[in-house]
Design a protein around this motif. Structure first.
Motif, PDB file in Angstrom:
ATOM      1  N   ARG A  49       6.496  11.200  -1.339  1.00 48.54           N
ATOM      2  CA  ARG A  49       5.102  10.884  -1.098  1.00 48.54           C
ATOM      3  C   ARG A  49       4.940  10.120   0.203  1.00 48.54           C
ATOM      4  O   ARG A  49       5.862   9.457   0.687  1.00 48.54           O
ATOM      5  CB  ARG A  49       4.541  10.053  -2.255  1.00 48.54           C
TER       6      ARG A  49
ATOM      7  N   ILE B 248       1.641   4.392   1.054  1.00 50.43           N
ATOM      8  CA  ILE B 248       0.315   4.072   0.524  1.00 50.43           C
ATOM      9  C   ILE B 248      -0.523   3.390   1.598  1.00 50.43           C
ATOM     10  O   ILE B 248      -0.165   2.322   2.091  1.00 50.43           O
ATOM     11  CB  ILE B 248       0.432   3.171  -0.719  1.00 50.43           C
TER      12      ILE B 248
ATOM     13  N   GLU C  69      -3.348  11.837  -0.952  1.00 55.67           N
ATOM     14  CA  GLU C  69      -1.901  11.881  -0.725  1.00 55.67           C
ATOM     15  C   GLU C  69      -1.327  10.534  -0.297  1.00 55.67           C
ATOM     16  O   GLU C  69      -0.124  10.297  -0.439  1.00 55.67           O
ATOM     17  CB  GLU C  69      -1.566  12.933   0.334  1.00 55.67           C
TER      18      GLU C  69
ATOM     19  N   ALA D 115      -2.976   5.043  -3.871  1.00 57.46           N
ATOM     20  CA  ALA D 115      -2.451   4.685  -5.186  1.00 57.46           C
ATOM     21  C   ALA D 115      -3.593   4.296  -6.108  1.00 57.46           C
ATOM     22  O   ALA D 115      -4.574   3.691  -5.683  1.00 57.46           O
ATOM     23  CB  ALA D 115      -1.457   3.527  -5.068  1.00 57.46           C
TER      24      ALA D 115
ATOM     25  N   GLU E 220      -0.585   8.542  -6.270  1.00 55.30           N
ATOM     26  CA  GLU E 220       0.477   7.795  -6.915  1.00 55.30           C
ATOM     27  C   GLU E 220      -0.180   6.861  -7.930  1.00 55.30           C
ATOM     28  O   GLU E 220      -1.248   6.297  -7.658  1.00 55.30           O
ATOM     29  CB  GLU E 220       1.258   6.985  -5.880  1.00 55.30           C
ATOM     30  N   THR E 221       0.426   6.700  -9.098  1.00 55.40           N
ATOM     31  CA  THR E 221      -0.228   5.939 -10.162  1.00 55.40           C
ATOM     32  C   THR E 221       0.630   4.772 -10.636  1.00 55.40           C
ATOM     33  O   THR E 221       1.856   4.882 -10.756  1.00 55.40           O
ATOM     34  CB  THR E 221      -0.546   6.844 -11.370  1.00 55.40           C
ATOM     35  N   TYR E 222      -0.047   3.648 -10.900  1.00 55.85           N
ATOM     36  CA  TYR E 222       0.596   2.448 -11.432  1.00 55.85           C
ATOM     37  C   TYR E 222      -0.109   2.069 -12.732  1.00 55.85           C
ATOM     38  O   TYR E 222      -1.331   1.876 -12.754  1.00 55.85           O
ATOM     39  CB  TYR E 222       0.487   1.289 -10.449  1.00 55.85           C
TER      40      TYR E 222
ATOM     41  N   SER F  25       3.404   7.175 -12.231  1.00 53.31           N
ATOM     42  CA  SER F  25       4.488   7.092 -11.246  1.00 53.31           C
ATOM     43  C   SER F  25       5.309   5.830 -11.457  1.00 53.31           C
ATOM     44  O   SER F  25       6.530   5.827 -11.271  1.00 53.31           O
ATOM     45  CB  SER F  25       3.915   7.093  -9.822  1.00 53.31           C
ATOM     46  N   HIS F  26       4.623   4.725 -11.854  1.00 56.13           N
ATOM     47  CA  HIS F  26       5.289   3.437 -12.032  1.00 56.13           C
ATOM     48  C   HIS F  26       4.623   2.686 -13.184  1.00 56.13           C
ATOM     49  O   HIS F  26       3.423   2.834 -13.417  1.00 56.13           O
ATOM     50  CB  HIS F  26       5.185   2.571 -10.770  1.00 56.13           C
TER      51      HIS F  26
END
Length: 259
Positions: free
Chosen positions: A4, A7, A202, A205, A224-226, A246-247
């Protein structure tokens, strides 16, 4: 899996990530401060359509969280944007509070109970039998059914409260018509927010406390995911879903140094 991009912008849910039952979560102030100092685009998101961005700015400020009005994105704003794109200058019968009615007025919509283009259901603490009956009859006559968000319950200090999704189910049962939900997890809300701050999925987050709305919305929008452990979803529930963040981190405090 392709690597990726770094961020460059952040989206974060509000309840369960920055605040919990009206109290700031430790680290939230440092995270917002770091975002503002960095100059990176960011948005604080909420599916709650009751309040205007100005209302939320004032509420967060009283808690020590300095979030500018332009950095707040609600399901009410996303709904107004969606409707103004679909049918500019349309009409709507609205069940909801100032956050929703103000957003629709500002988008050029006329609020009426006379043959409206849409019935729009949002969050309110004063759902009335009369208003719900009118909404059901208008939908039966051909008005399209829109709801700001699918959340079935909302938090309170006394326990869960019925929310928009639960009331929408009542209307669906009476009419046989399902609403179109604009808020999370619909990626439409995320994309509209990204466009508002000139960001790209892209390199963005998404931080949330719920798998079924925040993480799913971020995933479907290509972010992207938290997932934080300070809200509704705990570690034991993550494996029940057919997708993963993702995290997973304990709280927003763990993300300050990533900004």
């Amino acid at each position: 899996m392709a690597e990726r991009k770094p961020i460059e912008s952040w989206l974060t849910d509000m309840d369960g990530v920055l605040i919990h039952e009206g109290v700031p979560i430790p680290g939230a102030d440092a995270f917002i401060k770091r975002l503002r100092e960095s100059g990176k685009p960011f948005l604080v998101l909420t599916n709650n359509s009751i309040y205007t961005p100005g209302d939320l700015h004032a509420r967060l400020s009283r808690m020590g969280l300095d979030v500018p009005v332009q950095n707040i994105w609600t399901s009410a704003l996303a709904t107004a944007k969606f409707l103004s794109d679909q049918r500019p200058g349309g009409t709507a019968y609205v069940i909801g509070e100032a956050g929703l009615t103000t957003a629709l007025h500002d988008s050029g919509y006329v609020l009426t109970d006379h043959d409206p283009d849409y019935v729009v259901l949002g969050e309110t603490r004063t759902y009335s039998f009369e208003a719900l009956t009118k909404a059901i009859r208008l939908i039966d006559r051909g008005a399209r059914f829109i709801a700001t968000n699918p959340d079935e319950t909302g938090p309170s200090t006394e326990g869960p409260l019925p929310a928009t999704g639960s009331v929408a189910a009542l209307i669906t049962k009476a009419t046989g018509k399902d609403p179109y939900f604009v808020g999370k997890p619909n990626p439409l809300m995320m994309r509209a927010g990204l466009n508002a701050i000139g960001a790209h999925s892209e390199s963005t987050a998404m931080i949330g406390d719920r798998m079924d709305t925040d993480v799913l919305a971020g995933l479907e929008a290509g972010m992207e995911t938290y997932l934080v452990m300070t809200g509704l979803t705990d570690r034991g529930q993550v494996g029940r879903f057919p997708f993963r963040p993702s995290h997973i981190v304990e709280s927003i405090a763990d993300l300050v140094d990533l900004v």
